[in-house]
Write an enzyme that holds these catalytic residues in place. Structure first.
Site, PDB file in Angstrom:
ATOM      1  N   ASP A 180       0.782  -1.256   0.000  1.00  0.00           N
ATOM      2  CA  ASP A 180       0.000   0.000   0.000  1.00  0.00           C
ATOM      3  C   ASP A 180       0.809   1.300   0.000  1.00  0.00           C
ATOM      4  OD1 ASP A 180      -1.946  -1.937   0.264  1.00  0.00           O
ATOM      5  OD2 ASP A 180      -2.708  -1.260   2.197  1.00  0.00           O
ATOM      6  N   HIS A 199     -10.902   0.469  -1.938  1.00  0.00           N
ATOM      7  CA  HIS A 199     -12.238   0.329  -1.362  1.00  0.00           C
ATOM      8  C   HIS A 199     -13.325   0.969  -2.219  1.00  0.00           C
ATOM      9  CE1 HIS A 199     -10.332  -1.040   2.287  1.00  0.00           C
ATOM     10  NE2 HIS A 199      -9.781   0.125   2.563  1.00  0.00           N
ATOM     11  N   HIS A 205     -17.480   2.001   2.136  1.00  0.00           N
ATOM     12  CA  HIS A 205     -16.913   0.763   2.686  1.00  0.00           C
ATOM     13  C   HIS A 205     -17.182   0.643   4.195  1.00  0.00           C
ATOM     14  CE1 HIS A 205     -13.669  -2.143   3.801  1.00  0.00           C
ATOM     15  NE2 HIS A 205     -14.099  -2.692   2.679  1.00  0.00           N
ATOM     16  N   HIS A 217     -10.853   6.447   2.799  1.00  0.00           N
ATOM     17  CA  HIS A 217      -9.516   6.433   2.200  1.00  0.00           C
ATOM     18  C   HIS A 217      -9.457   5.414   1.071  1.00  0.00           C
ATOM     19  CE1 HIS A 217      -9.476   2.992   4.940  1.00  0.00           C
ATOM     20  NE2 HIS A 217      -8.543   2.482   4.151  1.00  0.00           N
ATOM     21  N   LYS A 248      -6.970  -5.039  -2.790  1.00  0.00           N
ATOM     22  CA  LYS A 248      -7.624  -5.658  -1.636  1.00  0.00           C
ATOM     23  C   LYS A 248      -8.557  -4.656  -0.977  1.00  0.00           C
ATOM     24  CE  LYS A 248      -3.830  -4.420   1.388  1.00  0.00           C
ATOM     25  NZ  LYS A 248      -4.615  -3.493   2.214  1.00  0.00           N
ATOM     26  N   CYS A 281      -1.478  -3.162   7.658  1.00  0.00           N
ATOM     27  CA  CYS A 281      -1.365  -4.026   6.481  1.00  0.00           C
ATOM     28  C   CYS A 281      -0.060  -4.808   6.419  1.00  0.00           C
ATOM     29  CB  CYS A 281      -1.628  -3.213   5.226  1.00  0.00           C
ATOM     30  SG  CYS A 281      -3.379  -2.716   5.167  1.00  0.00           S
TER      31      CYS A 281
END
Ligand code: VGL
Ligand code: ZN
Length: 207
Positions: free
Chosen positions: A10, A50, A54, A83, A108, A153
């Site tokens: 990320d 997302h 979400h 985000h 993801k 993450c």
């Protein structure tokens, strides 16, 4: 060195200062990752991605504020500011990272109902992203994890990597933590150490 992959987690605008979920110093790791990448035969990246609305967004839960923790389908969920909404500038890779050599980018967090910190599967541990299969098929056994954020993450990816039969390391100087809620970072790193995940405080000489 075959059998080793660099997993860049990320490295996105929203996790850098000025971003929606800005991690202090998040942008500082990009040049370092650029320097590390050519040392690895295989580089893969993840992208938090997302849909609007979400379930991990505080804005999806009336009366809730970012960083509050709720229970979502039976597991704790930290609520985040909106985000990495798919297709927005915040979801794009930071301009300072060079991912031209990346073999794959795994997205993801695409399911509106469940968060996905790990590069390998969602937080309910139900739906794999396909990354484990990709790495296995490429003969990867060791996974070096860098990127954002250390305590979410990167950490979840390391734990899953271990459970899925890889040997994971986190190279801490090439990560930055969210650092909230209080104590979470320390607890998470202690748990990883306990499990046997190598947390490198220094980068290898011949990196
Ligand atoms: C992340 C919180 C929410 C991360 C992603 O990349 O660590 N953290 N979504
Ligand atoms: Zn997210």
């Amino acid at each position: 060195m075959a059998g080793r992959a660099l997993l860049v987690v990320d490295p996105q605008n929203d996790f850098c200062p000025q971003g929606a979920l800005g991690v202090p110093g998040g942008d500082e790791i990009m040049p370092l990752i650029n320097e590390l990448a050519p040392r690895f035969p295989i580089v893969v990246a993840t992208q938090d991605w997302h849909p609007a609305g979400h379930a991990s967004f505080a804005s999806s839960h009336p009366g809730r504020r970012p960083l509050e923790v709720i229970e979502l389908d039976g597991i704790p969920q930290v609520l985040w500011p909106d985000h990495c909404v798919a297709g927005t500038r915040g979801a794009e890779f930071h301009p300072g990272i060079d991912l031209r050599a990346a073999r794959a980018v795994v997205r993801k967090g695409t399911d509106p109902r469940v968060d996905s910190y790990s590069a390998f599967r969602d937080n309910q541990r139900e739906h794999p992203t396909g990354l484990a299969g990709l790495l296995r098929e490429l003969g990867v056994t060791r996974v070096v994890i860098v990127g954002l954020a250390t305590d979410y993450c990167a950490a979840f990816s390391a734990r899953d990597a271990l459970e899925l039969g890889f040997v994971p390391e986190i190279w801490l100087p090439a990560t930055r933590p969210v650092g909230a809620p209080p104590g979470h970072l320390e607890r998470t790193l202690a748990e990883l150490r306990q499990l046997g995940v190598v947390l490198r405080e220094d980068l290898p000489e011949d990196r």
